[in-house]
Design an enzyme around this catalytic site. Structure first.
Site, PDB file in Angstrom:
ATOM      1  N   GLU A  36      -9.306  62.895  43.858  1.00  0.00           N
ATOM      2  CA  GLU A  36      -8.713  62.677  45.183  1.00  0.00           C
ATOM      3  C   GLU A  36      -9.049  61.283  45.702  1.00  0.00           C
ATOM      4  OE1 GLU A  36      -6.676  64.387  47.224  1.00  0.00           O
ATOM      5  OE2 GLU A  36      -6.385  65.732  45.540  1.00  0.00           O
ATOM      6  N   CYS A 191      10.199  63.861  46.344  1.00  0.00           N
ATOM      7  CA  CYS A 191      10.427  63.221  47.652  1.00  0.00           C
ATOM      8  C   CYS A 191       9.724  61.859  47.642  1.00  0.00           C
ATOM      9  CB  CYS A 191       9.907  64.104  48.786  1.00  0.00           C
ATOM     10  SG  CYS A 191      10.527  63.565  50.390  1.00  0.00           S
ATOM     11  N   CYS A 198      16.791  64.368  46.096  1.00  0.00           N
ATOM     12  CA  CYS A 198      17.045  65.547  46.937  1.00  0.00           C
ATOM     13  C   CYS A 198      17.749  66.668  46.174  1.00  0.00           C
ATOM     14  CB  CYS A 198      17.861  65.148  48.163  1.00  0.00           C
ATOM     15  SG  CYS A 198      17.033  63.874  49.133  1.00  0.00           S
ATOM     16  N   CYS A 201      15.222  69.016  44.966  1.00  0.00           N
ATOM     17  CA  CYS A 201      14.175  69.394  45.924  1.00  0.00           C
ATOM     18  C   CYS A 201      14.319  70.858  46.365  1.00  0.00           C
ATOM     19  CB  CYS A 201      14.271  68.478  47.131  1.00  0.00           C
ATOM     20  SG  CYS A 201      13.080  68.911  48.405  1.00  0.00           S
ATOM     21  N   CYS A 207      16.343  70.551  54.899  1.00  0.00           N
ATOM     22  CA  CYS A 207      15.651  69.293  55.220  1.00  0.00           C
ATOM     23  C   CYS A 207      16.429  68.559  56.316  1.00  0.00           C
ATOM     24  CB  CYS A 207      15.557  68.428  53.973  1.00  0.00           C
ATOM     25  SG  CYS A 207      14.971  66.766  54.340  1.00  0.00           S
TER      26      CYS A 207
HETATM   27  S1  SF4 Z   1      15.582  67.021  50.640  1.00  0.00           S
HETATM   28 FE1  SF4 Z   1      14.220  66.141  52.154  1.00  0.00          FE
HETATM   29  S2  SF4 Z   1      12.198  66.776  51.536  1.00  0.00           S
HETATM   30 FE2  SF4 Z   1      13.543  67.087  49.784  1.00  0.00          FE
HETATM   31  S3  SF4 Z   1      13.432  65.201  48.577  1.00  0.00           S
HETATM   32 FE3  SF4 Z   1      15.143  64.966  49.980  1.00  0.00          FE
HETATM   33  S4  SF4 Z   1      14.244  63.952  51.753  1.00  0.00           S
HETATM   34 FE4  SF4 Z   1      12.559  64.796  50.600  1.00  0.00          FE
END
Ligand code: SF4
Length: 342
Positions: A36, A191, A198, A201, A207
């Site tokens: 970390e 992200c 996206c 995602c 989002c």
């Molecule tokens: S949908 Fe939103 S949270 Fe997902 S990668 Fe795209 S910007 Fe990031």
């Protein structure tokens, strides 16, 4: 999205998360803590070899506590932000001496240790002790600020508080350790800063930044302040046999405890030049940026026959082929040495 957020992130993690990073072999506090801290300002791929070398040399918190700071800094050379290494060493000594070598088990207690902020403390306690707490490293800030459209620069207190509150509001009640790793992975691999993926995602259907086509607004940028530029001269002395003179810096302050070259201003160099065995020769100027200023470094090389040809200075050391790994060097000194040794 509030209730589904963590479930979606966890389901994504099970398939696409990173499960084979070296510090995931045993989810115990010592390796998790080291990783970390190394990851705070540095990418995973860069960290891996540093992490492996560090753990091979200091396999336990007690081994680290007993080490010389010089050796710790030497293994840190190249990672930058050396305060992190000094704090690791301090914290190892505190845990070894006052906690019988056992890490405190809560975010609250971990946060009291040098170099462990709220997010790092949260990562250790969630991953290793399954405490239901949030983290907010750079990657997670990006995900939360975009998914929930939290504007403003995260360095500002009010924005940070909003981000923490939101990160806590979506925590799962189970598998907090996996979720913590999942959020880091989501920010690091999907992200990402520029051009997030996206389509891949797990939370894209809700989002807010994506919905309003405002992804680049989140997280808010740091207000621009122009940094001043300072100038310094580094006096580099090299013998015919290739030994290079270093000077250890004071323990506190910039590059604290690391090896560099003596610094002087132009007047001091002019006054010193007649006493030097050969005229100083300018090497290529370097620019190094700190948080609050830029530093222009003008290295001046003085070539001498042998070490005895130049008066001794405080805290000096001579780097040679035999001991080149022994010194924790600041980044500019590393670059200058690389240039000299070709
Ligand atoms: S949908 Fe939103 S949270 Fe997902 S990668 Fe795209 S910007 Fe990031």
């Amino acid at each position: 999205m509030k209730h589904g957020f963590a479930d979606k992130v966890l389901a994504w993690f099970d398939v696409f998360g990173r499960h084979d990073l070296p510090w995931q072999k045993s989810l115990t506090p010592y390796p998790v803590w080291i990783s970390e801290i190394m990851l705070q300002q540095t990418q995973v791929q860069t960290v891996i070899p540093y992490f492996n070398r560090f753990i091979a040399r200091f396999p336990s918190i007690n081994a680290l506590a007993q080490a010389d700071l010089d050796e710790v800094l030497s293994l840190w050379t190249g990672l930058g932000y050396y305060a992190r290494a000094r704090n690791l060493h301090k914290t190892a000594r505190i845990i070894s001496e006052f906690h019988q070598g056992e890490f405190p088990r809560s975010q609250q207690d971990l946060q009291q240790l040098p170099g462990i902020g709220r997010s790092t403390a949260g990562a250790i306690s969630a991953i290793c002790f399954h405490e239901r707490v949030a983290i907010l490293d750079g990657n997670v800030k990006r995900v939360i600020s975009r998914a929930f459209a939290i504007g403003g620069w995260p360095g500002q207190r009010a924005t940070a508080e909003q981000l923490w509150a939101q990160a806590e509001a979506v925590l799962p009640y189970e598998r907090i350790n996996a979720y913590t790793q999942a959020m880091m992975d989501l920010g690091a691999t999907v992200c990402v800063g520029k051009a997030p993926l996206c389509d891949l995602c797990p939370v894209s259907d809700a989002c807010q930044a994506l919905e309003h086509q405002k992804i680049s607004d989140y997280p808010g940028k740091k207000p621009k302040v122009s940094k001043p530029t300072r100038r310094t001269i580094m006096l580099v002395v090299k013998t015919r046999a290739g030994e290079i003179r270093l000077a250890q810096r004071p323990p506190e302050g910039i590059w604290g405890g690391l090896y560099s070259f003596p610094e002087l201003n132009q007047e001091e160099l002019d006054a010193l030049a007649p006493q030097l065995p050969s005229p100083p020769r300018a090497l290529e100027t370097l620019k190094h940026s700190f948080t609050h200023f830029h530093l222009l470094i003008e290295p001046m090389l003085v070539e001498i026959e042998a070490i005895e040809d130049i008066p001794r200075i405080h805290h000096e050391a001579w780097l040679s082929e035999d001991n080149s790994e022994a010194f924790g060097l600041c980044r500019p000194a590393q670059k200058i040495i690389q240039t000299l040794l070709g």
